[in-house]
Design a protein around this motif. Structure first.
Motif, mmCIF file in Angstrom:
data_model
loop_
_atom_site.group_PDB
_atom_site.id
_atom_site.type_symbol
_atom_site.label_atom_id
_atom_site.label_comp_id
_atom_site.label_asym_id
_atom_site.label_seq_id
_atom_site.Cartn_x
_atom_site.Cartn_y
_atom_site.Cartn_z
ATOM 1 N N ASP A 1 28.036 -10.357 2.218
ATOM 2 C CA ASP A 1 28.255 -11.613 2.943
ATOM 3 C C ASP A 1 28.228 -12.811 2.002
ATOM 4 O O ASP A 1 28.951 -13.790 2.209
ATOM 5 C CB ASP A 1 27.193 -11.801 4.027
ATOM 6 C CG ASP A 1 27.402 -10.886 5.216
ATOM 7 O OD1 ASP A 1 28.520 -10.354 5.360
ATOM 8 O OD2 ASP A 1 26.451 -10.684 5.991
ATOM 9 N N GLU A 2 27.372 -12.762 0.995
ATOM 10 C CA GLU A 2 27.226 -13.880 0.069
ATOM 11 C C GLU A 2 28.213 -13.811 -1.094
ATOM 12 O O GLU A 2 28.638 -14.846 -1.619
ATOM 13 C CB GLU A 2 25.800 -13.929 -0.486
ATOM 14 C CG GLU A 2 24.722 -14.244 0.529
ATOM 15 C CD GLU A 2 24.363 -13.070 1.433
ATOM 16 O OE1 GLU A 2 23.818 -13.309 2.519
ATOM 17 O OE2 GLU A 2 24.629 -11.902 1.035
ATOM 18 N N LEU A 3 28.568 -12.602 -1.493
ATOM 19 C CA LEU A 3 29.386 -12.418 -2.690
ATOM 20 C C LEU A 3 30.841 -12.086 -2.394
ATOM 21 O O LEU A 3 31.700 -12.245 -3.255
ATOM 22 C CB LEU A 3 28.801 -11.297 -3.562
ATOM 23 C CG LEU A 3 27.365 -11.479 -4.052
ATOM 24 C CD1 LEU A 3 26.895 -10.212 -4.748
ATOM 25 C CD2 LEU A 3 27.275 -12.666 -4.994
ATOM 26 N N GLY A 4 31.117 -11.582 -1.200
ATOM 27 C CA GLY A 4 32.432 -11.037 -0.914
ATOM 28 C C GLY A 4 33.506 -12.075 -0.670
ATOM 29 O O GLY A 4 33.231 -13.238 -0.358
ATOM 30 N N THR A 5 34.736 -11.622 -0.821
ATOM 31 C CA THR A 5 35.905 -12.424 -0.465
ATOM 32 C C THR A 5 36.735 -11.639 0.543
ATOM 33 O O THR A 5 36.622 -10.417 0.654
ATOM 34 C CB THR A 5 36.756 -12.747 -1.705
ATOM 35 O OG1 THR A 5 37.109 -11.525 -2.360
ATOM 36 C CG2 THR A 5 35.988 -13.624 -2.670
#
Length: 732
Positions: free
Chosen positions: A693-697
């Motif tokens: 959720d924090e790192l994904g695109t």
């Protein structure tokens, strides 16, 4: 459910997909006895049953129900039991109905707990408290015989002009996602089966209603795929992961396709990409609005059914599904699929049990619910400025002026039932200050958008007789019984007393000039001045702030709002709220959200974004030092210390800027937050876990994936990464 489905006739199946009768028309009181109406009898006969019934307990000006003719709380369970008994015994299908009610910030029924609006919830940044309170609301609803709660939370506040701004948690998808997830899990419970202490939740609105052109309710959302999935769908995805029972399709279109007819959204995204199973409900009269893109009701109904809408809401379009079937616009499998989803929800709620356990509801904990609502209201108060005038000493003589200083209805927000009279559990700022022993002079000075004869002179006199002026301005979502309403309940031609809420989109969001006159009159006297904004949208407060020595923003805080504000201004509690949205610095400076993409544009020649008050802003009576210690692809470690002299709650935010080759980055986004409570001198280390959720695109299917790049993280309120930010390399 297939064995139930197989025995239903076509008429009965269509009946399960329709939600046509206004619930408040299902019962009447005759000589003190609740009696089912002819309207209910006719509806049951017409469809061999009723799939769901909306608004049996709703009370407000639109429904026309109040304490004189509505269902009082002590008879609510009796009312649902009576209607359910009639439907099951007199319908050819013998199936139970779903009782559906509005609960955007507490039940919109007589005696229901009224909570701070979602915009205030977002300002508290407190997932655990929100979950605690949501569980209490669910218990109250189920004890009244209600099965399904319609809950706002998916709308992202991207334009302050939108009248329904108060129903949004935030402009930031991370904050909204966490609050939606916490609320859904608390209201529905942990298991797949929804027990008799919980209710099914239908979250609304799907999708991108907050991106309407010009901030106009129901207008189109001209969004690209990436913008839709990065900003407007994360909260919906969080709801799906929490097992939410249903979604409500929004009025607006996305790139020209109405949400209620958007198969890519309602089937492709929800069911095929996310693997979610549940019901989709149309918004009120939304399917009949498809007639601008369909030749008749049968075509409109076919569009919605094939897109993935299971339950209609006061439309003609689903009444004629048999015609759509005869004309080959749909297949029987389409009707069966939707009907099976509705029946599955009833099974999930235990409505097919032989002896429903909720027939004898247990009383809720009113004291606990009231205490939690008061705490939430207090945590949501945002201190924007303080030049030393706050907190106020208890003996200070105060002039409490302004249209929202002593107006309870202006604290409650839209979708609110009438309060009981008298109302001993409620407080305004004026009444709360008097109750705490402050000597108080009072003058309204003006209405929200109208002058009062002699109002400014009364303000000057009150301030002249006092030591400090407390000026309370803002907006109101007050609906009046003499108002005119659209077919879906939105206010039409809102009067001067309603400046917020559904149907009240505005072209300007600054504090009204008539109210600024009140503030100027108070300032002219020369006393220290505390400004308080009670409102339901991100107001432009620049002019008002320039007149004040201290400034507080409080999104509609609910019935206990007066006490909550006085907790803060008196110093009984240190303020800890943070803005969940950006306050625009002036008119016409759009967009204002803190997470817009970086641009090469130089902005406007006659206005500056520098005057915006950023999301995350919020002062305390203490001081804090916070810094990032380390960061990796799995976590960020930070340290916070209370360096002041006041024990206080403090929200530590984590901001990030994601860099991926070929994609223009956003200025910043919230990627974590943790509230802490620290004594003077106390420090604490905080761990922010990082994941997809924090790192994904977003990929081409709207799913999150790890893409090579890097993430800058920081904990200060800076809009751009400061010198002490930490860079994290991201790799699949």
């Amino acid at each position: 459910m297939k064995h139930v489905l197989e025995r239903l006739t076509l008429k009965e199946k269509i009946g399960q997909l329709n939600q046509r009768l206004p619930g408040w028309d299902a019962l009447e009181v005759t000589h003190g006895k609740l009696v089912v109406t002819d309207a209910l009898k006719q509806e049951v006969e017409r469809f061999g049953g009723i799939g769901s019934l909306y608004g049996l307990q709703r009370a407000d000006p639109w429904s026309g129900r109040h304490w004189g003719n509505g269902i009082p709380p002590e008879r609510s369970a009796e009312a649902t039991a009576l209607v359910q008994s009639y439907i099951r015994s007199q319908s050819s299908s013998g199936l139970p109905t779903l009782f559906v009610e509005e609960a955007p910030h507490g039940l919109q029924g007589l005696g229901g707990h009224v909570l701070p609006v979602n915009l205030a919830v977002g300002a508290a940044w407190d997932d655990d408290l929100v979950a605690e309170l949501a569980a209490q609301v669910a218990h109250e609803l189920r004890a009244r015989g209600i099965h399904v709660a319609l809950l706002s939370g998916l709308d992202m506040l991207r334009d302050p002009r939108w009248g329904r701004a108060e129903e949004c948690f935030s402009e930031d998808p991370y904050i909204a996602s966490h609050l939606v997830r916490s609320t859904v899990m608390a209201m529905q419970g942990a298991g797949e089966r929804i027990d008799t202490e919980h209710v099914a939740v239908v979250v609304k609105h799907l999708a991108a209603q907050g991106a309407g052109i010009g901030g106009r309710n129901g207008s189109g959302a001209p969004l690209g795929w990436r913008e839709l999935h990065e900003i407007h769908l994360p909260a919906a995805r969080a709801a799906a992961e929490a097992g939410v029972a249903g979604y409500m399709a929004a009025y607006n279109d996305v790139d020209g396709i109405a949400c209620s007819a958007n198969r890519d959204l309602l089937t492709g995204v929800l069911r095929e990409n996310w693997g979610w199973e549940g019901i989709v409900m149309a918004d009120c009269t939304a399917l009949d609005r498809l007639l601008d893109a369909a030749p008749d009701h049968a075509h409109a109904g076919a569009l919605a059914l094939r897109a993935g809408v299971d339950i209609s809401f006061w439309d003609e379009a689903y009444v004629v599904l048999d015609q759509a079937l005869d004309r080959g616009l749909i297949e029987m499998a389409d009707i069966d699929r939707a009907c099976e989803r509705v029946l599955s929800l009833k099974q999930r709620l235990g409505l097919f049990d032989e002896s429903p356990a909720d027939s004898e509801p247990a009383p809720g904990d009113d004291v606990l619910a009231h205490r939690l609502a008061h705490r939430l209201a207090r945590e949501s108060i945002v201190l924007l400025r303080n030049d030393g005038v706050l907190p106020l000493a208890g003996s200070t003589r105060l002039a409490v002026v302004g249209p929202n200083a002593d107006d309870l209805l202006s604290q409650l927000g839209d979708y609110t039932a009438p309060r009981p009279v008298p109302d001993p559990t409620s407080s305004t700022i004026r009444s709360a200050l008097i109750a705490r022993g402050f000597p108080v002079e009072h003058a309204a000075g003006s209405k929200l958008r109208e002058r009062i004869d002699g109002g400014l002179d009364a303000v000057r006199a009150a301030v002249g007789a006092s030591e400090v002026a407390v000026v309370v301005l803002g907006s109101s979502s007050r609906r009046l019984y003499e108002s005119e309403f659209a077919e879906n309940g939105a206010v039409q031609g809102a009067d001067l007393g309603m400046t917020n809420g559904e149907g009240v989109d505005l072209s300007r969001v600054a504090i009204d000039p008539v109210q600024i006159e009140v503030a100027r009159a108070a300032r002219e006297v020369g006393k220290p001045m505390v400004g308080i904004v009670i409102g339901g949208r991100p107001h432009a407060v620049t002019e008002f702030a320039g007149l004040c020595d201290a400034l507080i923003f409080s999104a509609f805080p609910g019935p206990t709002g007066g006490d909550a504000v006085v907790d803060v201004v008196s110093g009984a509690e240190s303020p800890s709220g943070r803005l969940p949205v950006t306050l625009p610095g002036g008119e016409g400076v759009w967009p204002v959200a803190h997470d817009e993409r970086r641009e090469t544009s130089r902005g406007y020649a006659d206005a500056s974004y520098a005057d915006n008050v950023l999301l995350g802003t919020g002062l305390s009576y203490s001081t804090f030092e916070v810094s990032v210690l380390s960061g990796s692809q799995t976590e960020v470690r930070a340290r916070v210390q209370n360096t002041g002299s006041v024990e206080s709650r403090y929200v530590v935010p984590l901001y990030g800027r994601r860099h991926v080759l070929g994609v223009r980055p956003r200025v910043r986004q919230v990627i974590g937050y943790v509230p802490v409570h620290l004594a003077p001198g106390e420090e604490q280390e905080i761990v922010f876990p990082l994941g997809i959720d924090e790192l994904g695109t977003v990929d081409s299917h709207g799913l999150l994936e790890l893409t090579p790049g890097h993430l800058d993280v920081w904990v200060s309120g800076d809009l751009h990464p400061p010198t002490d930010s930490v860079r994290i390399e991201v790799a699949p």
